[in-house]
Design a protein around this motif. Structure first.
Motif, PDB file in Angstrom:
ATOM      1  N   PRO A  93     -18.489 -39.175  -1.074  1.00  0.00           N
ATOM      2  CA  PRO A  93     -17.939 -38.268  -0.048  1.00  0.00           C
ATOM      3  C   PRO A  93     -16.473 -38.589   0.223  1.00  0.00           C
ATOM      4  O   PRO A  93     -16.063 -39.746   0.193  1.00  0.00           O
ATOM      5  CB  PRO A  93     -18.812 -38.576   1.182  1.00  0.00           C
ATOM      6  N   ASP A  94     -15.709 -37.536   0.473  1.00  0.00           N
ATOM      7  CA  ASP A  94     -14.265 -37.658   0.686  1.00  0.00           C
ATOM      8  C   ASP A  94     -13.957 -37.136   2.086  1.00  0.00           C
ATOM      9  O   ASP A  94     -14.192 -35.971   2.382  1.00  0.00           O
ATOM     10  CB  ASP A  94     -13.535 -36.843  -0.389  1.00  0.00           C
ATOM     11  N   PHE A  95     -13.426 -38.010   2.946  1.00  0.00           N
ATOM     12  CA  PHE A  95     -13.224 -37.645   4.346  1.00  0.00           C
ATOM     13  C   PHE A  95     -11.831 -37.080   4.621  1.00  0.00           C
ATOM     14  O   PHE A  95     -11.414 -36.949   5.769  1.00  0.00           O
ATOM     15  CB  PHE A  95     -13.445 -38.869   5.246  1.00  0.00           C
ATOM     16  N   GLY A  96     -11.098 -36.735   3.563  1.00  0.00           N
ATOM     17  CA  GLY A  96      -9.717 -36.307   3.724  1.00  0.00           C
ATOM     18  C   GLY A  96      -9.528 -34.988   4.459  1.00  0.00           C
ATOM     19  O   GLY A  96      -8.408 -34.681   4.881  1.00  0.00           O
ATOM     20  N   PHE A  97     -10.590 -34.182   4.598  1.00  0.00           N
ATOM     21  CA  PHE A  97     -10.458 -32.869   5.250  1.00  0.00           C
ATOM     22  C   PHE A  97     -11.233 -32.814   6.568  1.00  0.00           C
ATOM     23  O   PHE A  97     -11.248 -31.793   7.245  1.00  0.00           O
ATOM     24  CB  PHE A  97     -10.986 -31.796   4.289  1.00  0.00           C
ATOM     25  N   VAL A  98     -11.893 -33.924   6.928  1.00  0.00           N
ATOM     26  CA  VAL A  98     -12.798 -33.935   8.089  1.00  0.00           C
ATOM     27  C   VAL A  98     -12.070 -33.582   9.383  1.00  0.00           C
ATOM     28  O   VAL A  98     -12.473 -32.667  10.119  1.00  0.00           O
ATOM     29  CB  VAL A  98     -13.479 -35.314   8.220  1.00  0.00           C
ATOM     30  N   THR A  99     -11.001 -34.295   9.673  1.00  0.00           N
ATOM     31  CA  THR A  99     -10.282 -34.066  10.935  1.00  0.00           C
ATOM     32  C   THR A  99      -9.700 -32.662  10.989  1.00  0.00           C
ATOM     33  O   THR A  99      -9.761 -31.978  12.015  1.00  0.00           O
ATOM     34  CB  THR A  99      -9.171 -35.121  11.105  1.00  0.00           C
ATOM     35  N   ALA A 100      -9.127 -32.221   9.854  1.00  0.00           N
ATOM     36  CA  ALA A 100      -8.482 -30.905   9.823  1.00  0.00           C
ATOM     37  C   ALA A 100      -9.481 -29.780  10.062  1.00  0.00           C
ATOM     38  O   ALA A 100      -9.230 -28.873  10.874  1.00  0.00           O
ATOM     39  CB  ALA A 100      -7.782 -30.708   8.478  1.00  0.00           C
ATOM     40  N   ILE A 101     -10.624 -29.804   9.379  1.00  0.00           N
ATOM     41  CA  ILE A 101     -11.584 -28.699   9.530  1.00  0.00           C
ATOM     42  C   ILE A 101     -12.222 -28.750  10.920  1.00  0.00           C
ATOM     43  O   ILE A 101     -12.540 -27.711  11.516  1.00  0.00           O
ATOM     44  CB  ILE A 101     -12.659 -28.724   8.415  1.00  0.00           C
ATOM     45  N   HIS A 102     -12.376 -29.957  11.464  1.00  0.00           N
ATOM     46  CA  HIS A 102     -12.896 -30.092  12.833  1.00  0.00           C
ATOM     47  C   HIS A 102     -11.926 -29.453  13.824  1.00  0.00           C
ATOM     48  O   HIS A 102     -12.322 -28.707  14.746  1.00  0.00           O
ATOM     49  CB  HIS A 102     -13.109 -31.575  13.148  1.00  0.00           C
ATOM     50  N   MET A 103     -10.627 -29.723  13.642  1.00  0.00           N
ATOM     51  CA  MET A 103      -9.606 -29.128  14.514  1.00  0.00           C
ATOM     52  C   MET A 103      -9.612 -27.612  14.391  1.00  0.00           C
ATOM     53  O   MET A 103      -9.573 -26.887  15.390  1.00  0.00           O
ATOM     54  CB  MET A 103      -8.220 -29.676  14.139  1.00  0.00           C
ATOM     55  N   TRP A 104      -9.657 -27.109  13.153  1.00  0.00           N
ATOM     56  CA  TRP A 104      -9.591 -25.658  12.929  1.00  0.00           C
ATOM     57  C   TRP A 104     -10.816 -24.967  13.528  1.00  0.00           C
ATOM     58  O   TRP A 104     -10.701 -23.914  14.167  1.00  0.00           O
ATOM     59  CB  TRP A 104      -9.493 -25.385  11.438  1.00  0.00           C
ATOM     60  N   ALA A 105     -12.002 -25.564  13.339  1.00  0.00           N
ATOM     61  CA  ALA A 105     -13.228 -24.959  13.862  1.00  0.00           C
ATOM     62  C   ALA A 105     -13.252 -24.987  15.392  1.00  0.00           C
ATOM     63  O   ALA A 105     -13.974 -24.205  16.023  1.00  0.00           O
ATOM     64  CB  ALA A 105     -14.450 -25.677  13.304  1.00  0.00           C
ATOM     65  N   VAL A 142      -6.925 -22.658   2.817  1.00  0.00           N
ATOM     66  CA  VAL A 142      -7.856 -21.521   2.780  1.00  0.00           C
ATOM     67  C   VAL A 142      -8.943 -21.756   1.732  1.00  0.00           C
ATOM     68  O   VAL A 142     -10.130 -21.490   1.969  1.00  0.00           O
ATOM     69  CB  VAL A 142      -7.094 -20.210   2.505  1.00  0.00           C
ATOM     70  N   ARG A 143      -8.534 -22.290   0.577  1.00  0.00           N
ATOM     71  CA  ARG A 143      -9.522 -22.533  -0.499  1.00  0.00           C
ATOM     72  C   ARG A 143     -10.587 -23.530  -0.050  1.00  0.00           C
ATOM     73  O   ARG A 143     -11.782 -23.312  -0.259  1.00  0.00           O
ATOM     74  CB  ARG A 143      -8.785 -23.045  -1.742  1.00  0.00           C
ATOM     75  N   TRP A 144     -10.160 -24.638   0.593  1.00  0.00           N
ATOM     76  CA  TRP A 144     -11.147 -25.625   1.041  1.00  0.00           C
ATOM     77  C   TRP A 144     -11.993 -25.061   2.177  1.00  0.00           C
ATOM     78  O   TRP A 144     -13.207 -25.341   2.255  1.00  0.00           O
ATOM     79  CB  TRP A 144     -10.453 -26.912   1.460  1.00  0.00           C
ATOM     80  N   CYS A 145     -11.386 -24.264   3.050  1.00  0.00           N
ATOM     81  CA  CYS A 145     -12.171 -23.621   4.118  1.00  0.00           C
ATOM     82  C   CYS A 145     -13.266 -22.741   3.533  1.00  0.00           C
ATOM     83  O   CYS A 145     -14.406 -22.733   4.005  1.00  0.00           O
ATOM     84  CB  CYS A 145     -11.267 -22.789   5.028  1.00  0.00           C
ATOM     85  N   ARG A 146     -12.914 -21.994   2.501  1.00  0.00           N
ATOM     86  CA  ARG A 146     -13.911 -21.119   1.866  1.00  0.00           C
ATOM     87  C   ARG A 146     -15.047 -21.923   1.254  1.00  0.00           C
ATOM     88  O   ARG A 146     -16.216 -21.531   1.314  1.00  0.00           O
ATOM     89  CB  ARG A 146     -13.241 -20.270   0.790  1.00  0.00           C
ATOM     90  N   GLN A 147     -14.708 -23.068   0.639  1.00  0.00           N
ATOM     91  CA  GLN A 147     -15.760 -23.887   0.047  1.00  0.00           C
ATOM     92  C   GLN A 147     -16.657 -24.492   1.116  1.00  0.00           C
ATOM     93  O   GLN A 147     -17.870 -24.601   0.933  1.00  0.00           O
ATOM     94  CB  GLN A 147     -15.142 -24.973  -0.834  1.00  0.00           C
TER      95      GLN A 147
END
Length: 896
Positions: free
Chosen positions: A816-828, A853-858
């Motif tokens: 697992p890669d936590f590099g997008f965790v904080t960002a997607i939590h903030m956006w959501a 946008v690409r990672w959000c879609r995934q």
């Protein structure tokens, strides 16, 4: 004939290969069509649509990527109207019950596994860009579809030119029945090859020699060769000259490549625009556009600029106004108004679509693109420019292959507009004309299967047909077909080698001779030495593993070898007994995971240092401060490390064999050296034959063996029952299409994600889809305690799964890669785009809007699957809410 009716509707006559393929299709055959980019392969796919509609049946038109599906949908709607055409791309569903549906190949695969009622009445399937089955990440989907489609469905496979089309066609014939292979290697638009040296544009090949004899060997243009020799002489002279006042390297000789605005201006002078310049990095594409904007380069009229603005507003009018500056909108818009643009996956999809439309309309005349543009998007140009012949392949910088060169330059030449296309390689110091000529004249592009059974594929096969039939299906795959063909060649090679072994035995006097016995004794000594060497390596690794698992947080160690050698502090221990990878920070400010391979001698705690409770090691400031604290501890890394004594030194068996060799009668024979050389050749060849036999055994039914290992692991974990049936958990896994499918199923089975808010669930799900462009990490534990707990449990399940995968000799599920965790939590949670992009970035650089946008879609895609499959109603509800929370702003605009 339907072909006559179809052809009468076209504005151009059919080429020979198009007519041949269409006739085969009308006669009831499946077809495999291999032809160059821009040759018009899609006409055959459109004829399949025509046949299906005329017979009252359905046709599915599949493409590898959503952008191509959208493009094909627009083409077919224009031809047949909205009522008869639908679109399915995972996040978009339009008129799915229409007789003609355009979709991504993954959607069709999922339909087949689910036995979707939409498949009823299906008579034709078009698989555009079928050579994608070589893609190592997604290629298996194509083979799954080919193998699972009902036998009565006619398959139209459209591929770029591949050198083993006949082999691929032979496999299609085997698994699909009557299939006609149509190969056309003639480009509809001739391609001229050039090199630009400074401001001078040279032909790469001497065309006069070809005009005299078309079959003659290609000869490099003499003027080009002569000019490059002069350039090299200037380089040598310039390097010899002492550097005077204010004089930098190469300034006097002018051997530097021409600036990009001047390259475009020079092409414009020659009438060679529009052009696509391939630059193998996103940053390079953006820098190229910025460089042109700083110059006076303008490629449009005022009237064209007005039309460009209208099209920009059409595509971007719904973007939130407060986000435009963050998105780089104004710089991008200025470039378009001047006829210049970039094109890469890091751009916002709305921006990319705008560029594509403007380029096709001839309003944008210079595009700087990464190689992803060459993967099927309909953006042909008059000219393709290659700045370099080396690109980064994800692991290292590698030279372009002839197949890649052909694919990239295949964009040059617009059918119906240009009478010829042009490929231009920009000369740089060190680039040889012979190197470019080799790429331009080679047409080797073999198609290699990437098909491998996954957990999801295996459980679906078990449910649909049982283990025995499933093994048979795997053995019919193109991967096994190619493997079996390679076995035939290997068996022939073994037979040849065995004849050579017999001859060498005779030279040694036969199997009963003393010389042969002596040679075998030497081989036994060599084998024992190798065995002891392996044992030593295993023992050393075992010691290294034990030492790594014993490390604790804050321990300071010395890394003995490699780029990271020196002091390091343990940030996050790893007690995995098979492959521990603790997270460390070195005194040189590098943070990452180390393994037993970094330690020829076991790691030792040289001391300890206090660490903050939460170490945000991904931030440069934290790494700098910790590295400074580490250096100030006064702990010194040892200059010498102890090494384990070699087992060979005390091995009794080896000593006995060496003594027997010295006592053997042949050891003192006068022709010992000559016969020993023959014996060495015999032993070396015998080892090669043994290795080939092992490869044959491993290759035969290799996919079925991997499948059986997967079944054993799934049975141990409760996804398959004792009778070989699929359990409730197994049915959940059947509907999870993710690279980490089994890990997702395990998290749902164990209730790991219960009690999370929608934003927290989005965060933990992102860890299973996101891939950092730098080293992956599991150190950042998330912004809230429930999310930290869920991430920790997810990693624990992953670690246990990896242990099982190692034991079963299966490919490992990625960490697992936590590099997008904080960002997607903030956006959501509704936070602004600018803050979110910065949180998702690395080393102080914000993530690009297109990547965001690409990672959000995934994440949305996997959340949708969680919503459909989670056993807990709260998790299902949180997943649905998370999807709605993420699909806003730029994400909502581009999902529409």
């Amino acid at each position: 004939m339907e072909l006559d009716l179809f052809a009468a509707q076209l504005s151009f006559p059919l080429d020979g290969f198009q007519a041949e393929a269409c006739r085969a299709l009308e006669s009831g055959h499946g077809v495999l069509v291999c032809a160059p980019t821009g040759a018009g392969k899609t006409v055959i796919g459109e004829f399949a649509v025509h046949l299906a509609l005329k017979s009252g049946h359905k046709c599915f038109y599949t493409t590898p990527i959503k952008a191509l599906s959208n493009q094909k949908y627009a083409d077919l709607v224009e031809r047949y109207g909205k009522a008869d055409v639908g679109l399915l791309t995972g996040d978009v569903s339009i008129n799915s019950d229409a007789p003609v549906v355009v979709m991504t190949t993954e959607v069709l695969r999922n339909m087949l596994y689910a036995n979707s009622p939409t498949l009823r009445g299906l008579s034709h399937v078009v698989m555009d860009e079928v050579h994608y089955l070589a893609d190592r990440f997604r290629g298996a989907v194509w083979e799954e579809v080919i193998l699972h489609l009902p036998d009565d469905v006619r398959l139209v496979s459209l591929s770029a030119t591949v050198s083993n089309a006949e082999e691929f066609g032979a496999w299609m014939e085997t698994v699909r029945g009557d299939t006609e292979v149509v190969v056309d290697e003639v480009r509809p638009i001739p391609l001229w090859q050039h090199m630009m040296v400074g401001r001078r544009l040279f032909d790469l090949f001497d065309t006069t020699a070809q005009d005299a004899d078309p079959a003659a060997r290609l000869v490099i243009d003499r003027d080009l060769v002569r000019h490059l020799k002069q350039r090299q002489s200037l380089d040598r002279y310039d390097n010899w000259q002492p550097r005077g006042r204010g004089r930098g390297p190469s300034q006097s000789s002018g051997t530097r490549p021409l600036p990009r605005p001047e390259v475009i201006a020079r092409l414009d002078e020659e009438g060679l625009l529009p052009a696509i310049t391939f630059i193998f990095s996103r940053a390079g594409c953006d820098a190229a556009v910025a460089q042109c904007l700083r110059s006076r380069l303008r490629l449009t009229t005022d009237e064209q600029a007005d039309e460009i603005v209208r099209i920009i507003d059409k595509h971007t009018g719904e973007l939130p106004k407060h986000d435009l500056s963050v998105l780089g909108y104004w710089e991008w818009r200025e470039g378009l108004e001047r006829g210049i643009a970039g094109h890469h996956a890091g751009m916002l999809p709305a921006f990319r679509h705008t560029v594509e439309e403007l380029f096709v309309k001839g309003l944008v005349r210079a595009v700087f693109a990464t190689e992803t543009l060459a993967l099927g998007i309909n953006m042909p140009a008059r000219t393709v420019v290659l700045e370099r012949l080396v690109k980064y392949n994800g692991e290292t910088h590698a030279e372009l292959t002839p197949g890649e060169y052909t694919q990239l330059t295949g964009r040059a030449g617009r059918r119906g507009i240009d009478v010829e296309g042009h490929a231009v390689v920009l000369w740089q110091p060190g680039v040889e004309a012979t190197e470019v000529a080799g790429l331009a004249s080679t047409r080797t592009f073999p198609l290699r299967s990437s098909f491998r059974p996954s957990y999801n594929m295996s459980i679906n096969l078990i449910d649909r047909m049982g283990a025995t039939e499933a093994r048979g299906l795997l053995e019919r795959s193109f991967a096994q077909f190619q493997a079996d063909r390679s076995v035939v060649g290997m068996v022939r090679s073994i037979e040849k080698d065995e004849r050579a072994l017999a001859e060498l035995r005779e030279q040694l006097g036969g199997e009963d001779s003393e010389y042969f016995e002596y040679a075998q004794l030497r081989e036994r000594i060599r084998a024992r030495e190798r065995q002891l060497e392996r044992q030593g390596r295993t023992d050393r690794r075992g010691d290294a593993v034990a030492a790594l698992t014993a490390l604790r947080r804050g321990d300071v160690i010395g890394i003995p070898v490699g780029r990271r050698s020196g002091l390091a502090v343990v940030l996050e221990p790893d007690h995995d007994p098979t492959d521990p990878r603790p997270l460390v920070l070195t005194e040189d400010k590098w943070a990452g995971r180390i393994s037993a391979a970094d330690f020829p001698s076991p790691a030792q705690a040289l001391g300890t240092m206090r660490l903050p409770r939460h170490v945000q090691h991904r931030t440069a400031r934290t790494r700098r401060d910790l590295a400074s604290a580490l250096r100030s501890t006064g702990i010194v890394a040892p200059t010498r490390y102890s090494k384990r004594k070699s087992p060979a030194a005390s091995d009794r068996e080896l000593a006995t064999l060496r003594r027997a060799l010295r006592d053997h009668p042949c050891h003192t024979a006068p022709d010992r050296e000559r016969l020993s050389r023959i014996g060495e050749r015999y032993n070396r060849l015998a080892r090669e034959v043994d290795s080939k036999r092992q490869k044959v055994a491993a290759t035969t039914n290799s996919l079925a063996r991997t499948f059986d290992r997967i079944l054993r692991l799934l049975a141990e974990r409760g996804y398959i029952d004792t009778d070989g049936g699929v359990t409730e958990n197994g049915h959940r896994l059947m509907r999870l299409y993710s690279e980490s499918d089994l890990l997702v199923a395990e998290c749902l089975r164990h209730g790991t994600w219960k009690g999370l808010s929608p934003a927290e669930l989005a965060g933990v799900v992102s860890a299973l889809v996101f891939e950092s462009r730098q080293d992956a990490t599991t150190a950042d534990r998330g912004p809230t305690p429930p999310l930290q707990r869920a991430l920790g449990e997810t990693v624990r399940l992953w670690s246990a799964l990896r242990t099982d995968e190692v034991a079963h000799k299966l490919p490992l599920t990625r960490e697992p890669d936590f590099g997008f965790v904080t960002a997607i939590h903030m956006w959501a949670r509704g936070e602004p785009l600018a803050d979110t992009l910065l949180a998702a970035g690395d080393r102080g650089q914000a993530l690009s809007a297109g990547d965001f946008v690409r990672w959000c879609r995934q994440v949305i895609d996997l959340l949708d699957q969680v919503h459909q499959t989670a056993p807990d109603p709260e998790v299902r509800s949180a997943a649905a809410k998370a999807v709605g929370a993420i699909r806003r702003g730029v994400v909502a605009v581009d999902a529409a």
